[in-house]
Design a protein around this motif. Sequence first.
Motif, PDB file in Angstrom:
ATOM      1  N   PHE A 133     -12.944   2.327  -4.542  1.00 18.43           N
ATOM      2  CA  PHE A 133     -12.050   2.341  -6.281  1.00 18.43           C
ATOM      3  C   PHE A 133     -10.892   2.652  -6.473  1.00 18.43           C
ATOM      4  N   SER A 134     -10.430   2.518  -4.878  1.00 16.04           N
ATOM      5  CA  SER A 134      -8.637   3.680  -4.983  1.00 16.04           C
ATOM      6  C   SER A 134      -7.423   2.390  -5.332  1.00 16.04           C
ATOM      7  N   LEU A 135      -6.258   3.236  -6.201  1.00 14.47           N
ATOM      8  CA  LEU A 135      -5.974   2.819  -6.985  1.00 14.47           C
ATOM      9  C   LEU A 135      -5.276   1.089  -6.674  1.00 14.47           C
ATOM     10  N   THR A 136      -4.566   1.090  -5.282  1.00 15.66           N
ATOM     11  CA  THR A 136      -4.205   0.097  -4.600  1.00 15.66           C
ATOM     12  C   THR A 136      -5.311  -0.584  -3.359  1.00 15.66           C
ATOM     13  N   LYS A 137      -5.117  -1.861  -3.766  1.00 14.37           N
ATOM     14  CA  LYS A 137      -6.107  -2.607  -3.352  1.00 14.37           C
ATOM     15  C   LYS A 137      -4.427  -3.404  -1.577  1.00 14.37           C
ATOM     16  N   GLU A 138      -5.212  -3.854  -0.782  1.00 15.11           N
ATOM     17  CA  GLU A 138      -3.853  -4.224  -0.040  1.00 15.11           C
ATOM     18  C   GLU A 138      -4.785  -5.907   0.265  1.00 15.11           C
TER      19      GLU A 138
END
Length: 339
Positions: free
Chosen positions: A4-9
């Motif tokens: 659930f990290s805020l930035t997905k790549e």
Amino acid sequence: MGLFSLTKEIAIDLGTANTIIIHNDKIVIDEPSIVAIEVRTDKLIAVGKEAQLMQGKEHEGIKTIRPLRTGVIADFKAAEMMIRGFVEKASTKSRWFSPSMRMVVGIPSGASEVEIRAVRDSSEHAGGRDVYMIYEPMAAALGIGLDVLAPEGNMIVDIGGGTTEIAVISLGGIVSNKSIKIAGDDLTNDIQDHMRRVHNVKVGERTAELIKMNVGSALTELENPVDDYIVHGPNQMSALPMEVPVSYQEISHSIEKSISKIEAAVLSALEQTPPELYADIVKNGIYLAGGGAQLRGLDKRLTDKIGIQFHIAEDPLLAVAKGTGVALKNIDKFSFLIR
């Protein structure tokens, strides 16, 4: 990267025929670039494979749209719906939640400012916070595994659905490039015309595509000939059902004009290449990528015609997508990415 990290790549190869999305080095989406929309409400009904199954079979309440034509966005709203639909599909598949995304998207090397802006806007509206773009031949070179930063010339011919991109790459930049709007879709149209003209039978885009995949050939004589492909369709005059066997030789004749234009474009790009880089290309050969690279006999035909060895990329359909994924991991290192 936590779940659930805020930035997905994510890396997106937004193709005229197929869209591929890569997340965490894995291909999470590889589906046709098509959407099905409810006419009355403009609501998205299906995207990708499900929408493709409806193509040519829809009633007046549903329309299927291919948002990209000749490698660029032709229908802005449908493109946005499609990117959003694929991103949502990808997140349910890999169970990731993403309020903000960093994206790298592949674009044709001949794209204008307006076309580049359309891709950026569509990606941002679909949830991209940081959107970077990469020219498709550069992405294809990365996907093939070439060292694009080296002081050495490499030539890529990327034959997609809507455009054929030809580029000479050296020192992390495109030295000379040619982008022509002759590619897989044109071969499909050639086949449709041929079936209508020669056999008097009407075939849809999907059937023409299947003919191309089963008996498409750039040569009239193949070392490993393929069996005729049986086509079913209505007679144009009587509307009675017809069964027509189609051979690879006749398909080779029907697509001859388009293949010759691709040949001419490769020669024209070579003419513009500086001599030092030309010598490198003769030594290294020319790389074929994109779905069109899979056309039977194309590499042999080009090698014989131009006198430089043509190599088909290991996984031609995925070369651009893989390269976009490589670019995503090296955003800080690659200065050729477009913001």
